[in-house]
Scaffold this active site. Structure first.
Site, PDB file in Angstrom:
ATOM      1  N   CYS A 157      -0.305   2.342  -4.486  1.00  0.00           N
ATOM      2  CA  CYS A 157      -1.158   3.438  -4.909  1.00  0.00           C
ATOM      3  C   CYS A 157      -0.332   4.716  -4.973  1.00  0.00           C
ATOM      4  O   CYS A 157       0.543   4.929  -4.134  1.00  0.00           O
ATOM      5  CB  CYS A 157      -2.302   3.639  -3.926  1.00  0.00           C
ATOM      6  SG  CYS A 157      -3.497   2.308  -3.957  1.00  0.00           S
ATOM      7  N   HIS A 194       0.854  -1.173   0.000  1.00  0.00           N
ATOM      8  CA  HIS A 194       0.000   0.000   0.000  1.00  0.00           C
ATOM      9  C   HIS A 194       0.895   1.230   0.000  1.00  0.00           C
ATOM     10  O   HIS A 194       2.030   1.177   0.458  1.00  0.00           O
ATOM     11  CB  HIS A 194      -0.856   0.031   1.264  1.00  0.00           C
ATOM     12  CG  HIS A 194      -1.868  -1.052   1.299  1.00  0.00           C
ATOM     13  ND1 HIS A 194      -3.068  -0.968   0.647  1.00  0.00           N
ATOM     14  CD2 HIS A 194      -1.855  -2.277   1.862  1.00  0.00           C
ATOM     15  CE1 HIS A 194      -3.750  -2.070   0.834  1.00  0.00           C
ATOM     16  NE2 HIS A 194      -3.038  -2.896   1.567  1.00  0.00           N
TER      17      HIS A 194
END
Ligand SMILES: *[C@@H]1O[C@H](CO)[C@@H](O)[C@H](O)[C@H]1NC(C)=O
Ligand SMILES: *[C@@H]1O[C@H](CO)[C@@H](O)[C@H](O)[C@H]1NC(C)=O
Length: 473
Positions: A198, A156
């Protein structure tokens, strides 16, 4: 005789070049050996619902190993809670493709559990053994100026930050600074950095110089999500076996790895060619269809990406040595649905809920977990919105916090300010965590607007005092 004169003439030219130009020693180093290949592979998450990051990293280890890298030169960071998780339907096994073989066997456990952290990652990269903490293997990238270093990071992320299992963040500025330091110390001839997260473009955008021998590619640009793949609900052949309840891989990651696995000589493909293959797949053949695709990006020394082959970093499987005349095959991009990185946990808890039998404690627990995740998300979103409103007024706050800088500009002007604002937020409002990392751009914008630490601390405590009352009622 003629040969000897030519030799001496060449020698003279080389001495002249050495005296006249600083570039010559580097060129000379290219001649005698290829140098050593090093790889640093890191999965920054934990939890079964994040299965895919550690699956990616295990798979990448198998690629390096098959390519001929030695375990001494491959350094793996992973929490290591997947293979033995009670949720894992295949105990002791990790797969990275619906029909894939085990990728877990043989993976060295260099840094696991709490040892997967920012300090150890940077110490390993910089080759600084004395900076390591915890009980890891002690392996570091002890590389020299003719070596090639490959770094792969899957996790992430958010604008300007990458995650670690412990809810601490690796800031873009610190990562790029470490690369500069490594370069200045003669730590590599070239370094390739593959990054899945991301907003991964924001790690290098406006920050990574093009003259330090680093070529980077990212799963997404600076302002979009990257995607999990082989997720529950995907099309036939793309979905994991039904007992899995979780995504098996990430789209950018499996794109480069399945391309690297293709049976051909890795000398015949440049990093840039691989980037093009990956870009096709992550963009759904260049359509960028909404809800499942991202812009894979390249940064840094693009000439290096065009000039160096996969072989320089990943070696090659001797079984494919005769295949160098084979044309580069672009694997067919699949029409996978994919799942936004940030929603992959929701998909997992939803699957859990949907599949457990009516009236069982499992069903109640899955429901409670799902609601907990959703309400935590709502609280993080509203607290950030409230902070903006308290600082600038509601309308102006939304404008300031939502601003996105043009490509080529770094996320933040003052990274120390950003760190202190993130700390202030977390002190009063709790961890941003995997979902909340998306708000780091808003926090950077607060710094960019010149708000000081003190004002921020005051406003954050106000915003989240209200939040605590709501949460506890
Ligand atoms: C290695 O890390 C230690 C501890 O953080 C630090 O004091 C030292 O300066 C570092 N060495 C180098 C060469 O950077
Ligand atoms: C991409 O193109 C290939 C054929 O070239 C096709 O089979 C595939 O379904 C396409 N993928 C998407 C997501 O459009």
């Amino acid at each position: 005789m003629a040969n000897r004169r030519l030799c001496c003439l060449l020698f003279g030219v080389q001495v002249l070049a050495a005296v006249a130009g600083a570039r010559w020693p580097q060129d000379f180093l290219r001649l005698p050996s290829e140098g050593t290949r090093w790889a640093v592979l890191l999965a920054g998450s934990n939890g079964y619902y994040n299965y895919r990051h550690q699956a990616d990293v295990c798979h990448s280890y198998q690629i390096m190993k098959k390519g001929g890298l030695k375990d001494d030169n491959i350094i793996v960071f992973m929490y290591d809670d997947i293979a033995s998780s009670p949720d894992n339907p295949r105990p002791g096994v990790i797969i990275n493709h619906p029909a894939g073989a085990d990728v877990y066997a043989g993976v060295p456990k260099d840094y696991t559990g709490a040892d997967v952290n920012v300090n150890n990652f940077l110490a390993v990269l910089l080759g600084n053994r004395s900076a390591l903490t915890g009980g890891g293997s002690g392996k570091v990238v002890a590389s020299g100026p003719s070596d090639h270093v490959f770094v792969y990071y899957s996790d992430h992320g958010g604008p300007g930050v990458l995650g670690m299992p412990s809810d601490e963040y690796l800031y873009a500025k610190d990562l790029v600074q470490a690369l500069k330091t490594k370069h200045a110390a003669g730590g590599y001839r070239s370094l390739a950095f593959y990054l899945e997260a991301c907003e991964s473009g924001s790690i290098f955008e406006g920050l990574l110089p093009d003259d330090i021998g680093v070529y980077a590619t990212t799963a997404a640009n600076a302002e979009e999500s990257s995607w999990g793949t082989y997720c529950p609900g995907d099309a036939d052949g793309q979905a994991p076996p039904p007992e899995f309840d979780t995504c098996l891989g990430d789209l950018y990651s499996v794109a480069w790895m399945e391309d690297s696995d293709a049976p051909r000589d890795r000398r015949a493909e440049s990093l840039e060619q691989q980037y093009e293959v990956v870009k096709d797949r992550t963009s759904a053949n260049g359509t960028y269809s909404a809800g499942s695709s991202s812009h894979a990006m390249q940064y840094g020394d693009l000439r290096l990406g065009a000039a160096e082959s996969l072989y320089q970093f990943m070696g090659t499987d001797p079984a494919n040595d005769d295949d160098d005349k084979q044309p580069l095959l672009h694997p067919t991009p699949t029409s996978s649905k994919s799942v936004n990185q940030r929603d992959a946990d929701l998909v997992h808890f939803w699957q859990r809920y949907r599949r457990s039998a009516e009236g069982t404690p499992q069903k109640a627990e899955a429901r409670a977990r799902l609601l907990q995740v959703l309400s935590r998300r709502a609280r993080v979103d509203s607290s950030v919105e409230l902070i903006g409103a308290l600082l600038f007024g509601a309308e102006e706050g939304a404008r300031v916090l939502g601003a996105v800088r043009p490509a080529g500009q770094p996320l933040a002007d003052d990274w120390d300010c950003l760190k202190s604002v993130v700390r202030a937020y977390e002190r009063h409002c709790g961890p941003l965590a995997q979902y909340g990392m998306k708000h780091v751009r808003s926090l950077a914008n607060i710094c960019n607007a010149g708000v000081g630490e003190e004002a921020m601390a005051k406003v954050t405590s106000q915003a989240c005092a209200a939040d605590r009352i709501v949460a506890s009622s």
